[in-house]
Design an enzyme around this catalytic site. Sequence first.
Site, PDB file in Angstrom:
ATOM      1  N   LYS A   1       0.437  -1.576  -0.432  1.00 34.89           N
ATOM      2  CA  LYS A   1       0.370   0.438   0.092  1.00 34.89           C
ATOM      3  C   LYS A   1       0.819   0.950   0.184  1.00 34.89           C
ATOM      4  O   LYS A   1       1.343   1.609   0.389  1.00 34.89           O
ATOM      5  CB  LYS A   1      -0.869   0.072   1.214  1.00 34.89           C
ATOM      6  CG  LYS A   1      -1.951   0.942   1.623  1.00 34.89           C
ATOM      7  CD  LYS A   1      -2.929   0.862   2.646  1.00 34.89           C
ATOM      8  CE  LYS A   1      -3.336   2.290   2.572  1.00 34.89           C
ATOM      9  NZ  LYS A   1      -3.994   2.054   4.135  1.00 34.89           N
TER      10      LYS A   1
ATOM     11  N   ASP B   1      -5.485   9.083  -9.464  1.00 38.93           N
ATOM     12  CA  ASP B   1      -5.591   9.813 -11.276  1.00 38.93           C
ATOM     13  C   ASP B   1      -5.373   8.145 -11.946  1.00 38.93           C
ATOM     14  O   ASP B   1      -5.045   7.144 -12.071  1.00 38.93           O
ATOM     15  CB  ASP B   1      -4.409  10.797 -11.108  1.00 38.93           C
ATOM     16  CG  ASP B   1      -3.572  10.903 -10.440  1.00 38.93           C
ATOM     17  OD1 ASP B   1      -2.528  10.081 -11.234  1.00 38.93           O
ATOM     18  OD2 ASP B   1      -3.314  11.077  -9.959  1.00 38.93           O
TER      19      ASP B   1
ATOM     20  N   ASP C   1     -10.145   7.645   2.786  1.00 35.77           N
ATOM     21  CA  ASP C   1     -10.030   7.490   4.330  1.00 35.77           C
ATOM     22  C   ASP C   1     -11.327   7.251   5.006  1.00 35.77           C
ATOM     23  O   ASP C   1     -11.001   6.518   6.018  1.00 35.77           O
ATOM     24  CB  ASP C   1      -9.253   8.344   4.773  1.00 35.77           C
ATOM     25  CG  ASP C   1      -7.672   7.849   4.382  1.00 35.77           C
ATOM     26  OD1 ASP C   1      -7.671   6.825   4.331  1.00 35.77           O
ATOM     27  OD2 ASP C   1      -7.604   8.345   5.171  1.00 35.77           O
TER      28      ASP C   1
ATOM     29  N   GLU D   1     -21.468 -12.839  13.340  1.00 44.57           N
ATOM     30  CA  GLU D   1     -21.334 -11.300  12.185  1.00 44.57           C
ATOM     31  C   GLU D   1     -20.350 -12.548  11.839  1.00 44.57           C
ATOM     32  O   GLU D   1     -19.823 -12.341  10.507  1.00 44.57           O
ATOM     33  CB  GLU D   1     -20.559  -9.912  12.910  1.00 44.57           C
ATOM     34  CG  GLU D   1     -21.513  -8.994  13.615  1.00 44.57           C
ATOM     35  CD  GLU D   1     -21.173  -7.877  13.924  1.00 44.57           C
ATOM     36  OE1 GLU D   1     -21.325  -7.132  14.197  1.00 44.57           O
ATOM     37  OE2 GLU D   1     -19.850  -8.603  14.993  1.00 44.57           O
TER      38      GLU D   1
HETATM   39  C1  GLA Z   1      -3.193   7.362   5.444  1.00 47.33           C
HETATM   40  C2  GLA Z   1      -4.471   5.869   4.572  1.00 47.33           C
HETATM   41  C3  GLA Z   1      -5.317   5.283   6.028  1.00 47.33           C
HETATM   42  C4  GLA Z   1      -4.155   4.568   6.078  1.00 47.33           C
HETATM   43  C5  GLA Z   1      -2.878   5.819   7.604  1.00 47.33           C
HETATM   44  C6  GLA Z   1      -1.419   4.806   8.252  1.00 47.33           C
HETATM   45  O1  GLA Z   1      -4.626   7.686   5.918  1.00 47.33           O
HETATM   46  O2  GLA Z   1      -5.050   7.094   3.935  1.00 47.33           O
HETATM   47  O3  GLA Z   1      -5.651   4.818   5.729  1.00 47.33           O
HETATM   48  O4  GLA Z   1      -2.965   4.466   6.261  1.00 47.33           O
HETATM   49  O5  GLA Z   1      -2.147   6.901   6.627  1.00 47.33           O
HETATM   50  O6  GLA Z   1      -1.254   6.491   8.705  1.00 47.33           O
END
Ligand code: GLA
Length: 742
Positions: A476, A534, A548, A614
């Site tokens: 990521k 993008d 987020d 769940e």
């Molecule tokens: C960003 C990302 C989140 C997470 C935080 C970690 O805000 O978008 O998903 O990974 O950083 O610090």
Amino acid sequence: MGIAFDKISQTWSLHTADTSYQMQIGPLGYLLHLYYGRRVEESTAYLHLPRDCGFSPNPYELQAERSWSLDTMPQEYSGSNCGDYRLSSIRVETADGISGADLRVKSWEICHGKYSLDGLPSSFAREDEAETLSVILQDEAASVEAELLYGVFPEHNVITRAVRITNCGSAPLYLEKAASACLDLPFGDWELLHFHGRHAMERQTERLPVGNTTLSIGSRRGASSHQHNPFLILCEPSATEDAGECYAAMLMHSGSFRMDVEKDQSGSVRLVAGIQDEGFRWKLEPGAQFVCPELILSYTHRGLTALSHDLHRFIRKHVCRGIYASGPRPVLLNTWEAAYFDFDEEKILRIARDAKDIGVELLVLDDGWFGRRDDDRTSLGDWKEDLRKLPGGLERLVDKLHAMGLQAGLWLEPEMVSEDSDLFRSHPDWALIMPGRKPSIGRSQLVLDMSRPEVIDYLSDLLSSLLRRSGIDYVKWDMNRNMTDLYSAELPPDRQGEIAHRYILGVYTLLDRLTREFPRVLFEGCAGGGGRFDAGMLAYCPQIWCSDNTDPIARLNIQYGTSFGYPPATMGAHVSASPNHQTGRTTPLGTRFCVALAGTFGYELDPGKLSRKEREAIQLQIRDYHRWQKLLAQGDYLRLTDDQSRFAAWENLSGDRSECLVSLVMRNAEANPRPLYLRLKGLDPKAVYILEEQQISSGSEYPGMKQRSFTGAALMYAGITLPALLGDYPSALLYFKRQERA
Ligand code: GLA
């Protein structure tokens, strides 16, 4: 194939299945735009009538001929300071301080296949899938050439544009503006649909009339940004999802940008799109070339859905690369909202076991695993395991995850540095800081000077060995603040205006090296969620964390806006805990599932905190995701409602129209509610569809739709009704399958 040149009228026609784009070598060698729209076969040069327009100057060579002006004729790449007062595309300053650009056709060439761009991402194609037209324009006095590139993709109704600018003289030149494209729409009324927002609320839609003014969207942040997406649509005022003329313009660029739309005195509308020119000044040494990012253009007369479909298919096939571009993506669980900075190996392994138990395939360890990062104030740049938390290092953790049958993912934020880090202590000049000033900080961090090749080399060696030794399967790639204090210790004073662009070139170089070296690693883009969502990033990262904000109700409009340009297979979307961590809202698990299915599906919660009920529900969700994965990732996405509607509904439809998944989410609770009425789209009217499954998350007993079998015509023209769904944020998933004839 797609490109034809008519010698008599000196007209190029760029044809796709349904569209034509035409331009012509006009008087004095100026390159005139003629037409872009629904497919026509003959030259449309007759459209543009010369006229004497007061205060619109005439080229010197035409002398007594007052009826021809650069200021009134549609241009293909507008110059500056030479008679066209509308938006310019290029501005060059010579060493003598002469500023402007007056460009005329020098030569041209048609080639099979699609051009590529040095140092920048661009769409790609096989030789038989696309054609390229290159037209070289020159300004003899300034000794500059601009090579206009056109990539024609007949199957997708897409035409891409880019420009290479070369200094052909013997003295340096300074580029002050270098747009990727200019598009004149000489006739018609248009509205601008654009996608604005903020952190955790990206890509909200706004539709504005293009009046007698200039409308401008853009970013000066060094990233394409949460605030404006580098994508817009110009459409007829009457255009709907299902009908009407629409043009899409999408920059394949992740840095600062600018897209201006201006209506001029003649009623002609001009779009100029490219990198942000504010603060930009690029020195071109003799022989040197500057490459402008690609602009993706598409047109349809069949409304916004058809426009989105052409873009979606194009992005999936010609922008996203590697095994994951079309291959199935693993169901991931990300630890961020499960643990934030508070974890150790034992806790991660516990989460992993619980995740495996519910059917998750990839465990992503988010922020906090390196340096001494117990909060967001420290350690960016020190990409070494924190042995307090991971005593056996990443290797041991990854081995253990692999042994459980899980893939392993890792969060990185390579472009940043914390003041409190070994990297900053040893290389303070690697951060963007201006001499004599205190830098502004964002999330307590500084921005690395990615314009410096040694920073890129350092990061590429470091990350490559990290990925090699740890066996990570997924990255990521985050970026959590925008650029300020643009000063590079390495560049001379007359090159300081190059930093923002060099930064993004550095990011692309780094991503290019790593994605080539690790073709089996899935890279997901992220910038505080969708702050760099993008087509440039999509060339390296086939999926991007959309926002987020994981609240499914807020996500409805974020994903709705994003869907105009970008396919669901690119939108990171997760089921998170309830109450939601960003908004505090409580929603049913089924509704969170329904909304996450509209993107790349995953989870962002601690599975250990789930009840047994769940957990069982999630096991079924993941089973359903696998059943529908191909339909969701490779099918078409159809918006059935808009962002103001009482409920949000959309449809995933397979390419052969045999499968259709309808999703519906209530935005508000209602008393004495009307039934929910909906018309489906895109089905085969003559075929019979069976409602094979209905999953309802509602606060009350739901009787379900009684009838199971419908013709496509009935579903589309008469529609369906659902009894009202009560309670907080209920939702419905309806799966229809075409009955195959015996
Ligand atoms: C960003 C990302 C989140 C997470 C935080 C970690 O805000 O978008 O998903 O990974 O950083 O610090």
